[in-house]
Design a protein around this motif. Structure first.
Motif, mmCIF file in Angstrom:
data_model
loop_
_atom_site.group_PDB
_atom_site.id
_atom_site.type_symbol
_atom_site.label_atom_id
_atom_site.label_comp_id
_atom_site.label_asym_id
_atom_site.label_seq_id
_atom_site.Cartn_x
_atom_site.Cartn_y
_atom_site.Cartn_z
ATOM 1 N N ARG A 30 11.661 -25.682 2.530
ATOM 2 C CA ARG A 30 12.635 -24.618 2.250
ATOM 3 C C ARG A 30 13.353 -24.878 0.939
ATOM 4 O O ARG A 30 13.450 -26.034 0.542
ATOM 5 C CB ARG A 30 13.629 -24.552 3.409
ATOM 6 C CG ARG A 30 12.916 -24.361 4.738
ATOM 7 C CD ARG A 30 13.405 -23.177 5.491
ATOM 8 N NE ARG A 30 12.480 -22.884 6.583
ATOM 9 C CZ ARG A 30 12.005 -21.684 6.834
ATOM 10 N NH1 ARG A 30 12.326 -20.666 6.071
ATOM 11 N NH2 ARG A 30 11.207 -21.466 7.838
ATOM 12 N N PRO A 31 13.875 -23.870 0.307
ATOM 13 C CA PRO A 31 13.718 -22.458 0.655
ATOM 14 C C PRO A 31 12.267 -21.954 0.490
ATOM 15 O O PRO A 31 11.610 -22.270 -0.482
ATOM 16 C CB PRO A 31 14.634 -21.732 -0.321
ATOM 17 C CG PRO A 31 15.162 -22.725 -1.266
ATOM 18 C CD PRO A 31 14.757 -24.076 -0.860
ATOM 19 N N ILE A 91 13.018 -12.689 0.203
ATOM 20 C CA ILE A 91 11.842 -11.896 -0.157
ATOM 21 C C ILE A 91 12.174 -11.093 -1.417
ATOM 22 O O ILE A 91 13.084 -10.249 -1.411
ATOM 23 C CB ILE A 91 11.424 -10.957 0.994
ATOM 24 C CG1 ILE A 91 11.132 -11.800 2.246
ATOM 25 C CG2 ILE A 91 10.209 -10.114 0.581
ATOM 26 C CD1 ILE A 91 10.456 -11.062 3.370
ATOM 27 N N LEU A 92 11.466 -11.407 -2.493
ATOM 28 C CA LEU A 92 11.687 -10.721 -3.761
ATOM 29 C C LEU A 92 10.678 -9.584 -3.845
ATOM 30 O O LEU A 92 9.474 -9.812 -3.750
ATOM 31 C CB LEU A 92 11.466 -11.682 -4.934
ATOM 32 C CG LEU A 92 12.061 -13.096 -4.805
ATOM 33 C CD1 LEU A 92 11.763 -13.912 -6.055
ATOM 34 C CD2 LEU A 92 13.564 -13.024 -4.572
ATOM 35 N N ILE A 150 15.598 -9.045 -1.931
ATOM 36 C CA ILE A 150 16.095 -8.877 -3.296
ATOM 37 C C ILE A 150 15.253 -7.801 -3.987
ATOM 38 O O ILE A 150 14.040 -7.938 -4.118
ATOM 39 C CB ILE A 150 15.995 -10.205 -4.108
ATOM 40 C CG1 ILE A 150 16.576 -11.385 -3.308
ATOM 41 C CG2 ILE A 150 16.631 -10.063 -5.482
ATOM 42 C CD1 ILE A 150 18.069 -11.349 -3.092
ATOM 43 N N LEU A 151 15.926 -6.745 -4.428
ATOM 44 C CA LEU A 151 15.217 -5.633 -5.082
ATOM 45 C C LEU A 151 15.432 -5.692 -6.602
ATOM 46 O O LEU A 151 16.406 -6.293 -7.070
ATOM 47 C CB LEU A 151 15.750 -4.300 -4.544
ATOM 48 C CG LEU A 151 15.507 -4.032 -3.061
ATOM 49 C CD1 LEU A 151 16.112 -2.687 -2.663
ATOM 50 C CD2 LEU A 151 14.019 -4.060 -2.738
ATOM 51 N N PRO A 152 14.561 -5.053 -7.368
ATOM 52 C CA PRO A 152 14.734 -5.040 -8.831
ATOM 53 C C PRO A 152 16.076 -4.414 -9.237
ATOM 54 O O PRO A 152 16.552 -3.482 -8.573
ATOM 55 C CB PRO A 152 13.577 -4.160 -9.319
ATOM 56 C CG PRO A 152 12.572 -4.179 -8.228
ATOM 57 C CD PRO A 152 13.339 -4.335 -6.951
ATOM 58 N N ILE A 153 16.652 -4.951 -10.323
ATOM 59 C CA ILE A 153 17.897 -4.371 -10.850
ATOM 60 C C ILE A 153 17.634 -3.574 -12.130
ATOM 61 O O ILE A 153 18.463 -2.809 -12.581
ATOM 62 C CB ILE A 153 18.981 -5.457 -11.083
ATOM 63 C CG1 ILE A 153 18.399 -6.626 -11.899
ATOM 64 C CG2 ILE A 153 19.553 -5.938 -9.754
ATOM 65 C CD1 ILE A 153 19.431 -7.685 -12.265
ATOM 66 N N ILE A 185 16.228 -17.480 -8.561
ATOM 67 C CA ILE A 185 16.023 -17.744 -7.134
ATOM 68 C C ILE A 185 14.833 -18.694 -6.929
ATOM 69 O O ILE A 185 14.878 -19.610 -6.117
ATOM 70 C CB ILE A 185 15.809 -16.421 -6.370
ATOM 71 C CG1 ILE A 185 17.069 -15.557 -6.500
ATOM 72 C CG2 ILE A 185 15.456 -16.666 -4.902
ATOM 73 C CD1 ILE A 185 16.895 -14.123 -6.042
ATOM 74 N N LEU A 186 13.795 -18.468 -7.722
ATOM 75 C CA LEU A 186 12.559 -19.241 -7.540
ATOM 76 C C LEU A 186 12.694 -20.704 -7.963
ATOM 77 O O LEU A 186 11.961 -21.561 -7.477
ATOM 78 C CB LEU A 186 11.421 -18.593 -8.335
ATOM 79 C CG LEU A 186 10.906 -17.261 -7.788
ATOM 80 C CD1 LEU A 186 10.061 -16.528 -8.827
ATOM 81 C CD2 LEU A 186 10.086 -17.479 -6.519
#
Ligand code: AMP
Length: 393
Positions: A189-190, A217-218, A260-263, A305-306
């Motif tokens: 994890r993560p 989840i991206l 997580i969605l695109p901004i 995040i990654l």
């Protein structure tokens, strides 16, 4: 799962189910990666002085006119070049010619049988896992090796049927693929998932299953727009999966911190290579625009995040990677994962093709060869080809 090394195959007649489902154009092999993928197992059987009988499907055979274009002969020729030894090809999937070819085999001889799906013309005997056909094929050998990861999610006569009749084990390719995916049963994890590609509808099972297991989840690619629409955003002419807006809404509501969605994204007014694009914040997409790639801010957000990931699974490109312009951020993220040594599994299909196009395929921890099989594993489904190996003699 029994492995080839655990089975006594010395001097035996070994039937190997390979995945020779190679892309073909005008009777020529366009990409021989899958043939090369079978070499380790074949060479191991040669070292053990086996007589080797190979089975594979190629494409789909629904009517007479499908026969010629899905003839496996070009594969026999290419395999023979790669092994630098003759590969005997049997034009038929059963009968006298095959029986006598097999009967007269000597040590280290290799026979490739015609496309197993030729049997589908007569009542779907291969795809329907016909018992009599499986028994017949099994009667040609002493042991069975399944090395066709690409069809491991199918219960066909040439994989599941034969495994029920003979002592069976996984070949090296299947072993490698399954070992990589098994890491996800107990992930470091993560555990971060990247999902892209065209439509939500193709990945509902994957989303439902992974949302329970992953830490984040991206979401990018075309499917992000159905999620964005579900969260009340204007998405213009971007690809939309109308039927799944409610599904996306409920996933978002129940997993607020996870998804997580695109901004921002690259928008244009036409789905073409030539039309120029602009980078826009997600809230600024106008009615006549469509998003064809994630934007720079999203790429940075994803990287942030990654960077701490224990493991990453990635299915589906983040943009229309077939166009040079919109492969940019899929490239950026792949590069980031490779340069930072982040353990990453590419889940088959288009993202593996993109990684190959960009030169990252060999550098990534694992690029799966079986799109459908990997997706079903990620959905949490049992893989019949694997189960058959677990319960075989
Ligand atoms: P899949 O087979 O579901 O992984 O989808 C791969 C396809 O998704 C590729 O052909 C991409 O061109 C397509 N794709 C990725 N991003 C987008 C997008 N923003 N709009 C439309 N199609 C996309």
């Amino acid at each position: 799962m029994k492995l080839i090394k655990e089975l006594n195959i010395d001097n035996k007649k070994v039937i190997i189910r390979c995945d020779f489902n190679v892309p073909m154009k005008d009777g020529k092999i366009v990409d021989d990666t899958r043939i090369k993928g079978a070499l380790e197992t074949i060479n191991y059987c040669l070292e053990k002085n086996c007589k080797i009988i190979l089975l594979s499907h190629l494409g789909r055979v629904k009517e007479e006119s499908d026969l010629e274009k899905n003839n496996l002969l070009p594969v026999a020729n290419r395999l023979s070049e790669l092994l630098n030894k003759p590969v005997l090809f049997c034009e038929k999937t059963r009968g006298q010619e095959l029986d006598s070819l097999v009967k007269n085999m000597k040590e280290k001889d290799i026979v490739l049988i015609q496309n197993t799906r030729y049997e589908d013309l007569d009542g779907k005997k291969e795809s329907g896992n016909d018992n009599e056909l499986a028994k017949y094929w099994a009667s040609l050998g002493d042991v069975f090796i399944n090395d066709a990861f690409g069809t491991i999610h199918r219960a066909h006569a040439s994989n599941v049927g034969i495994a029920r009749c003979l002592p069976s084990a996984a070949g090296f390719l299947v072993e490698k693929e399954i070992n990589a995916l098994k890491i996800l049963d107990n992930p470091e994890r993560p555990y971060i998932v990247i999902l892209g590609g065209a439509k939500v509808s193709d990945k509902i099972g994957v989303i439902e299953n992974l949302v329970k297991k992953a830490d984040k989840i991206l979401i990018g690619g075309g499917m992000a727009f159905t999620f964005l629409k579900a969260s009340g955003k204007e998405i213009g002419k971007s690809i939309l999966d109308e039927e799944n807006i409610d599904f996306c809404k409920s996933i978002l509501e129940n997993n607020q911190d996870k998804i997580i969605l695109p901004i921002d994204c690259a928008v244009t007014t036409e789905y073409s290579e030539e039309e120029p694009y602009k980078l826009k914040d997600i809230s600024d997409i106008s009615k006549d625009e469509m998003g064809l790639d994630i934007g720079e801010k999203t790429t940075q957000l994803f990287k942030d995040i990654l960077k701490n990931a224990g493991i990453v699974v990635w299915n589906g490109p983040l943009g229309v990677y077939e166009f040079e312009k919109y492969i940019k951020n899929t490239n950026e993220i792949l590069k980031f994962l490779v340069e930072n040594n982040i353990k990453t599994i590419l889940g088959g299909g288009d993202i593996v093709a993109a990684s190959e196009k960009l030169g990252y395929k060999e550098k990534i921890f694992h690029a799966s060869t079986g799109g459908g099989a990997t997706l079903e594993y990620l959905e949490g489904k049992k893989l019949p080809g694997l189960e058959a190996l677990e319960t075989s003699k």
